[in-house]
Scaffold this motif. Structure first.
Motif, PDB file in Angstrom:
ATOM      1  N   ARG A 196       0.974  -1.245   0.010  1.00  0.00           N
ATOM      2  CA  ARG A 196       0.083   0.050   0.007  1.00  0.00           C
ATOM      3  C   ARG A 196       0.879   1.217   0.105  1.00  0.00           C
ATOM      4  NH1 ARG A 196      -2.693  -2.945  -1.931  1.00  0.00           N
ATOM      5  NH2 ARG A 196      -3.524  -1.125  -2.744  1.00  0.00           N
TER       6      ARG A 196
ATOM      7  N   TRP B 290       2.273 -11.783   1.912  1.00  0.00           N
ATOM      8  CA  TRP B 290       1.553 -11.456   3.094  1.00  0.00           C
ATOM      9  C   TRP B 290       1.989  -9.945   3.452  1.00  0.00           C
ATOM     10  CZ3 TRP B 290       3.235 -16.207   1.891  1.00  0.00           C
ATOM     11  CH2 TRP B 290       2.560 -17.442   2.230  1.00  0.00           C
ATOM     12  N   VAL B 291       0.980  -9.369   4.331  1.00  0.00           N
ATOM     13  CA  VAL B 291       1.526  -8.309   5.204  1.00  0.00           C
ATOM     14  C   VAL B 291       1.039  -8.437   6.464  1.00  0.00           C
ATOM     15  CG1 VAL B 291       1.192  -5.714   5.173  1.00  0.00           C
ATOM     16  CG2 VAL B 291       0.995  -6.761   3.102  1.00  0.00           C
TER      17      VAL B 291
ATOM     18  N   SER C 268      -2.649  -9.895   5.971  1.00  0.00           N
ATOM     19  CA  SER C 268      -3.635  -9.927   4.917  1.00  0.00           C
ATOM     20  C   SER C 268      -2.739 -10.446   4.122  1.00  0.00           C
ATOM     21  CB  SER C 268      -3.942  -8.316   4.841  1.00  0.00           C
ATOM     22  OG  SER C 268      -2.823  -7.647   4.619  1.00  0.00           O
ATOM     23  N   THR C 269      -3.349 -10.676   2.850  1.00  0.00           N
ATOM     24  CA  THR C 269      -2.554 -11.248   1.549  1.00  0.00           C
ATOM     25  C   THR C 269      -2.604 -10.241   0.515  1.00  0.00           C
ATOM     26  OG1 THR C 269      -4.266 -12.270   0.954  1.00  0.00           O
ATOM     27  CG2 THR C 269      -2.900 -13.443   2.489  1.00  0.00           C
ATOM     28  N   TYR C 270      -1.714 -10.437  -0.363  1.00  0.00           N
ATOM     29  CA  TYR C 270      -1.618  -9.569  -1.657  1.00  0.00           C
ATOM     30  C   TYR C 270      -1.261 -10.273  -2.820  1.00  0.00           C
ATOM     31  CZ  TYR C 270       3.427  -8.926  -1.425  1.00  0.00           C
ATOM     32  OH  TYR C 270       4.772  -9.356  -1.644  1.00  0.00           O
TER      33      TYR C 270
ATOM     34  N   ARG D 247       0.380  -8.939  -6.974  1.00  0.00           N
ATOM     35  CA  ARG D 247       0.712  -7.974  -7.748  1.00  0.00           C
ATOM     36  C   ARG D 247       1.298  -8.333  -8.919  1.00  0.00           C
ATOM     37  NH1 ARG D 247       6.780  -5.128  -6.410  1.00  0.00           N
ATOM     38  NH2 ARG D 247       7.649  -7.064  -5.709  1.00  0.00           N
TER      39      ARG D 247
ATOM     40  N   ASP E 184      -2.028  -4.025  -8.405  1.00  0.00           N
ATOM     41  CA  ASP E 184      -1.716  -4.919  -7.160  1.00  0.00           C
ATOM     42  C   ASP E 184      -2.924  -4.858  -6.460  1.00  0.00           C
ATOM     43  OD1 ASP E 184      -1.681  -2.761  -5.256  1.00  0.00           O
ATOM     44  OD2 ASP E 184       0.306  -2.451  -5.465  1.00  0.00           O
TER      45      ASP E 184
ATOM     46  N   ARG F  71      -5.091  -5.911  -2.335  1.00  0.00           N
ATOM     47  CA  ARG F  71      -4.627  -6.674  -1.021  1.00  0.00           C
ATOM     48  C   ARG F  71      -5.997  -7.205  -0.437  1.00  0.00           C
ATOM     49  NH1 ARG F  71      -1.511  -2.783   3.641  1.00  0.00           N
ATOM     50  NH2 ARG F  71      -2.280  -4.116   5.371  1.00  0.00           N
TER      51      ARG F  71
END
Length: 572
Positions: free
Chosen positions: A54, A137-138, A206-208, A210, A296, A298
């Motif tokens: 982000r 992951w974040v 959380s996952t993302y 991109r 991307d 999220r």
């Protein structure tokens, strides 16, 4: 006289555009391409922060590795990789970072020669044109999560259909991460991201996903084709070309959908769980003089309790935009409007059925060029009644030309009186001079839609016709200026006037001779130049389009000739 001057000026400008194409468009385009390649050589490993997808535009990028591009094969050979092998794809997954960054298309080649190299879709960081897809992951601040430098442990060998690959990594603080890759027989990857909490404290993650592309690619440059970011957000198709991406669109929130980067024939697209609400971002960044484009998304953060395991499923499409295949994926996986990855345009209600008709005929006859010819016949039959009215109007006008010429001689420069007498003549002879216009107007959307289908669909790429035509998507490779190959000389691109463009120019000239001539002698001479101008213009277009145009003109000439003969009109 003013109208004549304006018309002559317009024709001269058209000719200047055609002859200046090589110097004002082609040459600068090649110079810009060389400049872009030079910029890409300065491209470093800087990128948008992976651990914080982000990241606001303009924030400082992070460094992933050494600077300077290297040969693609060298970069791939130096990596720690697991091969990918399917009937449609060749490549590998980088165990450093767990990225899909090496893909080529097994059944699509750079040239029509099947011994030519495969089309390269994705390339790793460190090559001249990095282009890759990644999932991750974040976590909360201070929580170790996998990143671009993470060394994954692989459980398995080559990734093939029916033989998934499992990657795992332990952060040493109670979280075990697994990434499971699966691939089908075509171009769809399924990526299952799993986290198991073996510690004694909850964790929020959380996952993302991109897709990142470095360097602005060379595009087709035609207004009828979109290349750049594309996606469906809450059922609405949105497109961002590379200039739009540089304006940094606002983040979008959507439930389900898909989003990625499209080329003329190829697509790399992220597809989240269709039941999840995700934040999507289209990002541009400039690092050391090179452009970086990223799409991307999220997911919302989820809390993982001790002993709990959480799975998140992502999908990645990376391959050719085959319309039937996109339809199948859309239906099977409930992906909204996935077939709109093909740029059907405003007349989609025509282009889509036109494509399916051409695709069916191509399979039936085993030749996409023959399919174009047969489909054009059906199209002419569909418009046969309208075309009949048009050509009957032309024939009546042509029959009246001697009387119209007499009126012009009698009234000379008295334009008002001449117009009145012309209207009286039309009324007496029951001729409507505008009757031929309506059929033409009704056919314009249909012909434009067919042109769109022939231009954007991959089925015409490297499809042979007969003789010297081995690629319907490329211009006619012959040219009159070296006697079609008899003289050992390669003319510049603006002089590549092949057999099919010449045939198209001849059919245009014959149509002019059958149509009513313009009453003004100066304009008659000017209009005689048009077939010549269009011959040069169409020579640069895909030969499949030129074949369609030539064949359509030929059928129109035949229909018009029959009508004129039936009505007793003298052929001139």
């Amino acid at each position: 006289m003013t109208d004549q001057k304006n018309l002559i000026l317009a024709i001269l400008l058209s000719v200047a555009i055609v002859f200046g194409f090589h110097f004002l468009y082609e040459k600068p385009r090649q110079e810009a391409r060389q400049a872009e390649l030079a910029r890409q050589k300065a491209l470093t490993e800087e990128t948008v922060d992976v651990t914080q997808p982000r990241l606001t535009p303009g924030a400082a990028p992070v460094t992933e590795g050494p600077t300077g591009p290297r040969d693609r094969a060298e970069v791939i050979a130096a990596g720690n990789r697991i091969p990918i092998s399917t009937p449609q794809l060749h490549g590998s997954i980088n165990l450093i970072g767990g990225r899909i960054d090496d893909l080529s298309l097994a059944n699509y080649h750079v040239t029509p020669d099947e011994d030519s190299p495969e089309v390269v879709l994705l390339s790793p960081v460190g090559t001249p044109s990095p282009y890759f897809a990644e999932f991750g992951w974040v976590g909360t601040e201070g929580m170790p999560v996998p990143g671009p430098e993470t060394r994954w442990t692989a459980d398995g060998g080559t990734l093939t259909p029916g033989d998934p690959l499992v990657l795992s990594w332990d952060n040493g603080q109670g979280l075990v991460f697994e990434r499971v890759f699966a691939v089908d027989e075509n171009f769809m990857f399924t990526v299952n991201q799993r986290v198991r909490n073996t510690g004694d404290a909850p964790a929020a993650l959380s996952t993302y996903g991109r897709i990142q592309r470095r360097g602005t690619p060379e595009t087709s440059g035609f207004f009828i084709l979109h290349e750049g970011a594309v996606g469906v957000f809450d059922g609405v198709l949105q497109e961002f070309d590379y200039e739009d991406m540089q304006d940094t669109p606002d983040p979008l929130k959507t439930t389900g959908g898909w989003f990625g980067i499209t080329d003329k024939y190829w697509l790399v697209s992220l597809i989240p769980d269709q039941s999840q609400t995700v934040d999507v971002r289209v990002v541009h960044q400039n690092a050391t003089g090179a452009d970086i484009y990223q799409v991307d998304y999220r997911t919302e953060a989820a809390t993982l309790a001790p002993g709990q395991t959480v799975d998140t499923t992502h999908r990645l499409f990376a391959g050719a935009k085959k319309a039937d295949l996109l339809d199948e994926y859309g239906d099977a996986l409930n992906i909204p409007r996935f077939n709109y990855a093909v740029d059907w345009g405003w007349f989609f209600f025509l282009t889509i059925p036109f494509f399916h008709a051409l695709h069916f005929l191509g399979g039936l006859f085993g030749n996409f060029g023959v399919a174009i010819l047969v489909f054009t016949i059906f199209l002419r039959l569909l418009f046969f009644p309208l075309a009949n009215k048009q050509y009957e109007s032309f024939a009546k006008m042509k029959k009246l030309q001697p009387k119209m010429e007499e009126l012009r001689k009698r009234f000379g420069e008295d334009r008002q009186q001449l117009s009145l007498k012309m209207m009286e003549l039309y009324k007496t002879e029951k001729v409507n001079p505008l009757a031929g216009c309506l059929p033409i107007l009704l056919q314009i959307p249909v012909f434009f839609a067919l042109y769109k289908v022939l231009f954007v669909t991959i089925e015409m790429r490297h499809a042979p016709f007969f003789g010297w035509i081995d690629d319907l998507s490329a211009p006619d490779p012959t040219t009159i200026f070296n006697l079609f190959g008899l003289i050992p000389w390669d003319p510049p691109s603006m002089l590549m006037i092949g057999v099919w463009p010449l045939l198209m120019g001849v059919t245009m000239f014959l149509q002019q001779k059958l149509s009513p001539s313009n009453p003004d002698p100066v304009q008659q001479k000017v209009f005689l130049v048009l077939p010549f101008v269009f011959t040069f213009m169409m020579a640069a277009f895909p030969v499949g389009l030129v074949i369609y145009w030539t064949w359509s003109n030929t059928l129109a000439i035949l229909q018009q000739w029959l009508i004129m003969r039936r009505m007793g009109v003298k052929m001139t």
